[in-house]
Design a protein around this motif. Structure first.
Motif, PDB file in Angstrom:
ATOM      1  N   TYR A  60       0.887  -1.181   0.117  1.00 41.05           N
ATOM      2  CA  TYR A  60       0.047  -0.082  -0.002  1.00 41.05           C
ATOM      3  C   TYR A  60       0.653   1.238  -0.074  1.00 41.05           C
ATOM      4  O   TYR A  60       0.395   2.276  -0.629  1.00 41.05           O
ATOM      5  CB  TYR A  60      -0.840  -0.152   1.196  1.00 41.05           C
ATOM      6  N   LEU A 112      -6.303   6.429   3.762  1.00 41.88           N
ATOM      7  CA  LEU A 112      -5.553   5.217   4.241  1.00 41.88           C
ATOM      8  C   LEU A 112      -4.257   5.787   5.032  1.00 41.88           C
ATOM      9  O   LEU A 112      -4.024   5.083   6.154  1.00 41.88           O
ATOM     10  CB  LEU A 112      -5.384   4.250   3.274  1.00 41.88           C
ATOM     11  N   TRP A 125       0.506   4.254  -2.936  1.00 44.17           N
ATOM     12  CA  TRP A 125       0.352   5.673  -2.624  1.00 44.17           C
ATOM     13  C   TRP A 125       1.256   6.475  -3.031  1.00 44.17           C
ATOM     14  O   TRP A 125       1.162   7.489  -3.455  1.00 44.17           O
ATOM     15  CB  TRP A 125       0.481   5.863  -1.138  1.00 44.17           C
ATOM     16  N   TYR A 129      -6.744   6.355  -0.883  1.00 41.88           N
ATOM     17  CA  TYR A 129      -5.345   6.272  -0.247  1.00 41.88           C
ATOM     18  C   TYR A 129      -5.014   7.395   0.543  1.00 41.88           C
ATOM     19  O   TYR A 129      -4.130   6.966   1.782  1.00 41.88           O
ATOM     20  CB  TYR A 129      -4.290   5.837  -1.198  1.00 41.88           C
ATOM     21  N   VAL A 140      -4.652  -4.185   5.195  1.00 43.30           N
ATOM     22  CA  VAL A 140      -5.201  -4.130   3.842  1.00 43.30           C
ATOM     23  C   VAL A 140      -4.305  -5.043   3.009  1.00 43.30           C
ATOM     24  O   VAL A 140      -2.993  -5.017   2.861  1.00 43.30           O
ATOM     25  CB  VAL A 140      -5.618  -3.008   3.196  1.00 43.30           C
ATOM     26  N   GLU A 169     -13.015  -0.247   2.442  1.00 44.10           N
ATOM     27  CA  GLU A 169     -12.762   0.110   3.724  1.00 44.10           C
ATOM     28  C   GLU A 169     -12.762   1.686   4.035  1.00 44.10           C
ATOM     29  O   GLU A 169     -13.503   2.194   5.025  1.00 44.10           O
ATOM     30  CB  GLU A 169     -11.440  -0.252   4.556  1.00 44.10           C
ATOM     31  N   MET A 170     -12.104   2.374   3.190  1.00 45.33           N
ATOM     32  CA  MET A 170     -12.079   3.864   3.302  1.00 45.33           C
ATOM     33  C   MET A 170     -13.235   4.884   2.826  1.00 45.33           C
ATOM     34  O   MET A 170     -13.411   5.739   3.189  1.00 45.33           O
ATOM     35  CB  MET A 170     -10.730   4.371   2.655  1.00 45.33           C
ATOM     36  N   GLN A 192      -4.180   6.708   8.663  1.00 43.61           N
ATOM     37  CA  GLN A 192      -4.624   5.556   9.681  1.00 43.61           C
ATOM     38  C   GLN A 192      -3.121   5.129  10.433  1.00 43.61           C
ATOM     39  O   GLN A 192      -2.326   4.918   9.607  1.00 43.61           O
ATOM     40  CB  GLN A 192      -5.262   4.344   9.068  1.00 43.61           C
ATOM     41  N   VAL A 197      -8.879  -1.278   0.155  1.00 41.27           N
ATOM     42  CA  VAL A 197      -8.792  -0.014   0.482  1.00 41.27           C
ATOM     43  C   VAL A 197      -9.967   1.100   0.154  1.00 41.27           C
ATOM     44  O   VAL A 197     -10.432   1.853   0.923  1.00 41.27           O
ATOM     45  CB  VAL A 197      -7.328   0.860  -0.123  1.00 41.27           C
ATOM     46  N   ILE A 205      -3.122  -0.594   9.850  1.00 41.94           N
ATOM     47  CA  ILE A 205      -3.539  -0.779   8.623  1.00 41.94           C
ATOM     48  C   ILE A 205      -3.103  -2.187   8.457  1.00 41.94           C
ATOM     49  O   ILE A 205      -2.198  -2.766   8.440  1.00 41.94           O
ATOM     50  CB  ILE A 205      -2.682  -0.122   7.615  1.00 41.94           C
TER      51      ILE A 205
END
Length: 243
Positions: free
Chosen positions: A91, A192, A95, A189, A200, A209-210, A195, A206, A198
């Motif tokens: 992740y 995310l 990002w 993202y 995921v 959930e987000m 957070q 992502v 994490i």
């Protein structure tokens, strides 16, 4: 297909993994298949696709210059606009790829497009998968490639005892590319990144959930495997020979 007839499509290709399960000194994305590094094959498909406008390539730590010289320039991947360094986890790498994409597009007066996120260790993606994904994301805003599971799947407890057997018709094996509206995946993202805890495992999670967004599965291919272990490499060689 001319660019004005559709939204801009950017592919983020992830090649920053360590590949520890492969058990080789060379990172899996650089292992040779038929004389070319593994990462060559997915890059070639996205390079040749009429739907893809640019590619962001996410490389491993300290590998940006090597990738630029030995992959991008050597094989003439002209659609690769940015090679950026990935992070510790998947992740993190996605990002960084998203941020590199937005920096590259800064100041361009273009409508928001679509982002194709693909594992560089999946060499057998093809144009048909890309096209099916494009048609799906236009309708659903978020979609992922996958295939129905051929095997029965068991859910287990912490002691490895089976606790549930989901109906096989509802079980899919998830693949990439995973495709999203640009604004949706960037915002997901971004949230995310704020957070602290994490957990995921893919981009669809992502967004789920987000953002609370439902993700559509579309047909990938049973050959669209991820090269993770030496056994996978043997399968990949067989696929190449069959082609």
């Amino acid at each position: 297909m001319k660019m004005r007839e559709r939204k801009r499509c950017t592919a983020i290709i992830l090649a920053a993994g360590q590949g520890k399960r492969m058990g080789t000194a060379v990172q899996k994305q650089y292992i040779e298949l038929d004389g070319k590094p593994l990462i060559y094959y997915p890059l070639k498909v996205f390079q040749d696709s009429d739907l893809i406008d640019e590619i962001i390539l996410v490389a491993g730590s300290g590998q940006v210059s090597y990738v630029q010289d030995e992959i991008v320039r050597k094989y003439h991947f002209s659609k690769v606009s940015v090679v950026t360094e990935g992070g510790k986890e998947r992740y993190d790498s996605v990002w960084r790829g998203l941020k590199a994409m937005r920096r590259e597009g800064a100041g361009l007066e273009e409508e928001q497009g679509y982002v194709f996120i693909h594992d560089g260790a999946r060499p057998f993606v093809d144009e048909a998968i890309i096209k099916r994904g494009y048609e799906s994301v236009k309708k659903h805003k978020a979609c992922v490639a996958g295939m129905p599971s051929k095997d029965t799947v068991k859910l287990i407890d912490e002691n490895d005892f089976a606790v549930k057997t989901p109906e096989r018709k509802y079980v899919w094996i998830v693949q990439t590319p995973q495709i999203f509206e640009e604004a949706l995946i960037v915002e997901a993202y971004s949230r995310l990144a704020e957070q602290e805890c994490i957990h995921v495992t893919d981009d669809a999670m992502v967004v789920e959930e987000m953002m609370g967004t439902a993700v559509k599965l579309y047909e990938g291919s049973y050959e669209n495997i991820k090269i993770t272990t030496p056994e996978d490499l043997k399968i990949a060689i067989a696929f190449l020979k069959s082609r």
